[in-house]
Design a protein around this motif. Sequence first.
Motif: not given
Length: 301
Positions: A289-301
């Motif tokens: 599909a033509t799509s946009l996924s938003v994935m959380d990578v991890g916490a930042i300080e």
Amino acid sequence: MTHGIGKPPIQVGEEPTPETMPIFEGSTPEDMQRWIWSLYRTQGPALVRGAVVTGTSSMEYAVEDGVAIFPGGEAQTIAVPFAATTVATPDAPTSGTRDDYVYVTDEGAVQVQAGSQPEGTALLDVYRVPANVTATTAAASTLGNRTYAPLFGASMGLVAYWKQSAADKAKQTDARKLMGTLTFTLESDRRVDMGLQVCYEMSRNANTGEDVGKRATFTWEFVIDSELARTIVLGVEDYAEVKQNRATFNLLAGTHTIKLYRTRGLVGTSHPDEDYPVIRYQGTENWPATSLSVMDVGAIE
């Protein structure tokens, strides 16, 4: 002075009561609650592990061993382990359906309630019970993916997703268009990865003859919280092709909105929508599909 969690208690003195009693220094319940709180970022009761719910040959649900956590005060969380058990539910309705909410209390009691989950409990599963059945194996879970309390700093996984809904081979005729709006909430400052995937083709109308020397481009804009954050230009070839691009951003805790815009740029023809239209390609082989996924990578300080 804090005594490290996991260290054995040490005697630091004696207290003269009716008989002499030793005084120990060690981990207090409050120490343990703060330590558990430091592990997870959930704000309410949540399942940590286990507690899979299955139907049985009677009007009971079987629940595996599990652990849930519950807020215990300011920067404090209580972990509640509970043993595998079965829990009864009332007879099935005589018509329609009933939703059974299976949950655990902060005392470790696994219970069932029809229609809703009591406040302050950790949800284990939701089962839809058809009319007149005599076993919960005839009921079906409607919970979907089980939600576990995530470790602080670990990935939250997929937090938002957009997919273009245009039909296969639909012409992409808009000069500039708002393609999609995504809203999501981060519980702490996080680094997120946005993956744009495009599956387009520039094709001679009715696919007659060879499509040679014609080319198109689309400019994609990521607007995060009303600010233009990134611009990406992806070419469109005279054959179907999947193209991908990734961008990462640091976002603060809170609710965010992403708007995805697409602007067309065409080269080689004065009538792009008639002579050499760009189409969204999926094909009979079910291309991506033509799509946009938003994935959380991890916490930042």
